[in-house]
Design a protein around this motif. Structure first.
Motif, PDB file in Angstrom:
ATOM      1  N   UNK A 311      18.310  15.801  10.930  1.00  0.00           N
ATOM      2  CA  UNK A 311      17.489  14.621  10.636  1.00  0.00           C
ATOM      3  C   UNK A 311      16.138  14.703  11.317  1.00  0.00           C
ATOM      4  N   UNK A 312      16.141  15.026  12.604  1.00  0.00           N
ATOM      5  CA  UNK A 312      14.881  15.143  13.346  1.00  0.00           C
ATOM      6  C   UNK A 312      14.031  16.274  12.794  1.00  0.00           C
ATOM      7  N   UNK A 313      14.676  17.366  12.410  1.00  0.00           N
ATOM      8  CA  UNK A 313      13.955  18.506  11.873  1.00  0.00           C
ATOM      9  C   UNK A 313      13.222  18.140  10.585  1.00  0.00           C
ATOM     10  N   UNK A 314      13.906  17.422   9.700  1.00  0.00           N
ATOM     11  CA  UNK A 314      13.278  16.986   8.448  1.00  0.00           C
ATOM     12  C   UNK A 314      12.095  16.084   8.738  1.00  0.00           C
ATOM     13  N   UNK A 315      12.260  15.175   9.691  1.00  0.00           N
ATOM     14  CA  UNK A 315      11.171  14.249  10.038  1.00  0.00           C
ATOM     15  C   UNK A 315       9.928  15.020  10.468  1.00  0.00           C
ATOM     16  N   UNK A 316      10.116  16.026  11.328  1.00  0.00           N
ATOM     17  CA  UNK A 316       8.956  16.764  11.827  1.00  0.00           C
ATOM     18  C   UNK A 316       8.378  17.710  10.778  1.00  0.00           C
ATOM     19  N   UNK A 317       9.216  18.245   9.890  1.00  0.00           N
ATOM     20  CA  UNK A 317       8.696  19.039   8.773  1.00  0.00           C
ATOM     21  C   UNK A 317       7.791  18.177   7.902  1.00  0.00           C
ATOM     22  N   UNK A 318       8.273  16.977   7.598  1.00  0.00           N
ATOM     23  CA  UNK A 318       7.501  16.055   6.762  1.00  0.00           C
ATOM     24  C   UNK A 318       6.188  15.681   7.443  1.00  0.00           C
ATOM     25  N   UNK A 319       6.242  15.370   8.733  1.00  0.00           N
ATOM     26  CA  UNK A 319       5.027  14.998   9.469  1.00  0.00           C
ATOM     27  C   UNK A 319       4.034  16.151   9.514  1.00  0.00           C
ATOM     28  N   UNK A 320       4.550  17.374   9.673  1.00  0.00           N
ATOM     29  CA  UNK A 320       3.674  18.546   9.703  1.00  0.00           C
ATOM     30  C   UNK A 320       2.965  18.736   8.366  1.00  0.00           C
ATOM     31  N   UNK A 321       3.723  18.617   7.275  1.00  0.00           N
ATOM     32  CA  UNK A 321       3.132  18.763   5.945  1.00  0.00           C
ATOM     33  C   UNK A 321       2.128  17.646   5.677  1.00  0.00           C
ATOM     34  N   UNK A 322       2.475  16.429   6.091  1.00  0.00           N
ATOM     35  CA  UNK A 322       1.560  15.303   5.913  1.00  0.00           C
ATOM     36  C   UNK A 322       0.250  15.529   6.663  1.00  0.00           C
ATOM     37  N   UNK A 323       0.351  16.063   7.872  1.00  0.00           N
ATOM     38  CA  UNK A 323      -0.857  16.309   8.667  1.00  0.00           C
ATOM     39  C   UNK A 323      -1.735  17.357   7.996  1.00  0.00           C
ATOM     40  N   UNK A 324      -1.114  18.462   7.555  1.00  0.00           N
ATOM     41  CA  UNK A 324      -1.882  19.494   6.858  1.00  0.00           C
ATOM     42  C   UNK A 324      -2.480  18.951   5.563  1.00  0.00           C
ATOM     43  N   UNK A 325      -1.710  18.160   4.841  1.00  0.00           N
ATOM     44  CA  UNK A 325      -2.200  17.577   3.592  1.00  0.00           C
ATOM     45  C   UNK A 325      -3.338  16.587   3.816  1.00  0.00           C
ATOM     46  N   UNK A 326      -3.432  16.042   5.021  1.00  0.00           N
ATOM     47  CA  UNK A 326      -4.555  15.157   5.337  1.00  0.00           C
ATOM     48  C   UNK A 326      -5.868  15.939   5.311  1.00  0.00           C
ATOM     49  N   UNK A 327      -5.819  17.177   5.800  1.00  0.00           N
ATOM     50  CA  UNK A 327      -6.996  18.045   5.706  1.00  0.00           C
ATOM     51  C   UNK A 327      -7.307  18.345   4.243  1.00  0.00           C
ATOM     52  N   UNK A 328      -6.245  18.578   3.448  1.00  0.00           N
ATOM     53  CA  UNK A 328      -6.428  18.827   2.020  1.00  0.00           C
ATOM     54  C   UNK A 328      -7.022  17.606   1.319  1.00  0.00           C
ATOM     55  N   UNK A 329      -6.633  16.417   1.741  1.00  0.00           N
ATOM     56  CA  UNK A 329      -7.180  15.191   1.156  1.00  0.00           C
ATOM     57  C   UNK A 329      -8.683  15.120   1.351  1.00  0.00           C
ATOM     58  N   UNK A 330      -9.161  15.489   2.533  1.00  0.00           N
ATOM     59  CA  UNK A 330     -10.605  15.509   2.778  1.00  0.00           C
ATOM     60  C   UNK A 330     -11.301  16.502   1.838  1.00  0.00           C
TER      61      UNK A 330
END
Length: 410
Positions: A311-330
């Motif tokens: 569960x924790x692993x999935x949470x951090x995978x998702x957060x990592x992808x979200x953070x990288x995708x924030x750069x992509x959003x810019x």
């Protein structure tokens, strides 16, 4: 009640943005179909992991090459024709895919061709938005279809959890065929009413001319090319591997992997709104927003490496992808629309998408091969390395307080 009134410009942007967002949602449902059903395909013996990796690689390569070609064409041909034709032809390919699943080379060919057809959409779409709405509304519109691109993953996951894999492909096909017709009719009506004009801005010279290249370099195309490569691997390749990651590293069943994929990508779909919120809190400083995004992504991937609880692993995978995708959003929601005065929005967007998906194509093939030899944990180390590279690229080579934002410049 006066405060509730919407200006004519905002109404036009809302209509154009909504039409583009729904169209792009159809694209991303189709694009994520293979990822969503990959656990079904492997468990049912239809394809093995390596074939899925090759399929993804072929698709990304064809999509990337198509972006380069269709991006340039999109600066010359009306967006309504490019978008509608791309949706319809890709929809036909998706409908054919289940019926040729037993013929491996036919599968490779039809899936690659569908990627090329889908590449006809994004560049022209960004161009028509950038040229027909005010800058602030252009950003909001691009946020809408960036959100749609992320939201397509969980919708594909929902379909995969409710249907067998072949029905998912057929359903995605029907959605694209319908949207192709809707786009053609709707844009034609908007054009006749004078709400939109195709090709409003034209480049003085071609993008491949010396002058065109100088213009794009002046607009920091080199830096954003590197950002496109790095974020492309994460937002495309890593997301496409999530169901296999959940099944093989975290021990989920195929059904559980599909459900986890749906939940994870649903959370990831909210990235674009979070990224723009942070961007505006940082006084619309794009450099600082991208630097923060890559830094957080690196931290979260490090936690993914060390934490074994599913569960924790999935949470951090998702957060990592979200953070990288924030750069992509810019990149996609802020940088690309800002190029409207160059007359090369479609070309530049197509080029950036080209390098993004070429890197994703290479990474897809390499990553699926590496899993068997080095394992998932060591693959996560590679993802960490990519984020560290992103931090280096994102470092501003001028002082933050001297960074005149694109919004302020307008």
């Amino acid at each position: 009640m006066k405060s509730l009134k919407i200006s004519a410009g905002a109404k036009k942007a809302l209509i154009i943005g909504a039409l583009c967002s729904v169209s792009y949602l159809a694209v991303y449902i189709a694009r994520n179909t293979l990822s969503a059903v990959s656990a079904q395909l492997t468990s049912g013996g239809v394809f093995d992991v390596e074939i899925i990796g090759v399929l993804s690689g072929i698709y990304f390569a064809c999509y990337a090459i198509g972006q380069l070609i269709n991006g340039a064409i999109g600066d010359k041909i009306k967006a309504k024709y490019m978008i509608s034709l791309g949706l319809i032809l890709a929809g036909i390919c998706n409908a054919v895919f289940p019926f040729v699943a037993g013929e491996l080379y036919a599968v490779y060919a039809i899936y690659g061709i569908s990627g090329f057809f889908l590449s006809m959409i994004y560049g022209p779409m960004t161009k028509v938005v950038a040229e027909n709405t005010d800058p602030v509304y252009a950003t909001r519109c691009s946020i809408g279809y960036t959100f749609a691109s992320f939201f397509g993953s969980p919708l594909a996951g929902v379909l995969a959890s409710l249907m067998p894999w072949n029905s998912v492909f057929i359903t995605a096909s029907v959605i694209m065929l319908i949207m192709g017709a809707v786009v053609l009719v709707s844009f034609t009506i908007l054009e006749h009413k004078g709400h939109i004009q195709f090709g409003k801005y034209k480049a003085q010279k071609g993008a491949l001319s010396k002058e065109g290249i100088k213009t794009l370099v002046k607009h920091r195309i080199v830096k954003f090319t590197l950002i496109s490569i790095i974020t492309g691997v994460i937002r495309t390749t890593v997301v496409s591997l999530l169901t296999l990651y959940f099944a093989e590293r975290l021990g989920f069943t195929p059904e559980g992997s599909s459900t986890a994929f749906t939940v994870a990508t649903l959370a990831i779909s909210c990235t674009t709104f979070i990224a723009v919120f942070v961007y505006e809190r940082l006084h619309k400083n794009m450099d600082l927003t991208i630097l923060l995004a890559f830094s957080l992504a690196a931290i979260f991937f490090i936690l993914v490496y060390f934490i074994g609880d599913p569960t924790a692993n999935i949470i951090f995978v998702v957060l990592a992808i979200m953070a990288s995708n924030s750069a992509a959003t810019m990149l996609w929601s802020r940088y690309c629309p800002s190029l409207y005065e160059t007359g090369m929005v479609s070309t530049a967007t197509g080029f950036l998408d080209f390098v993004s998906y070429m890197s994703a194509a290479l990474a897809s093939t390499v990553f699926t091969g590496l899993v068997k030899s080095i394992g998932w944990s060591n693959l996560v180390l590679i993802w960490i390395g990519l984020m560290l590279a992103g931090i280096i690229v994102a470092l501003p080579y001028h002082k933050f307080n001297k960074n005149k934002s694109l919004d302020q410049a307008k």
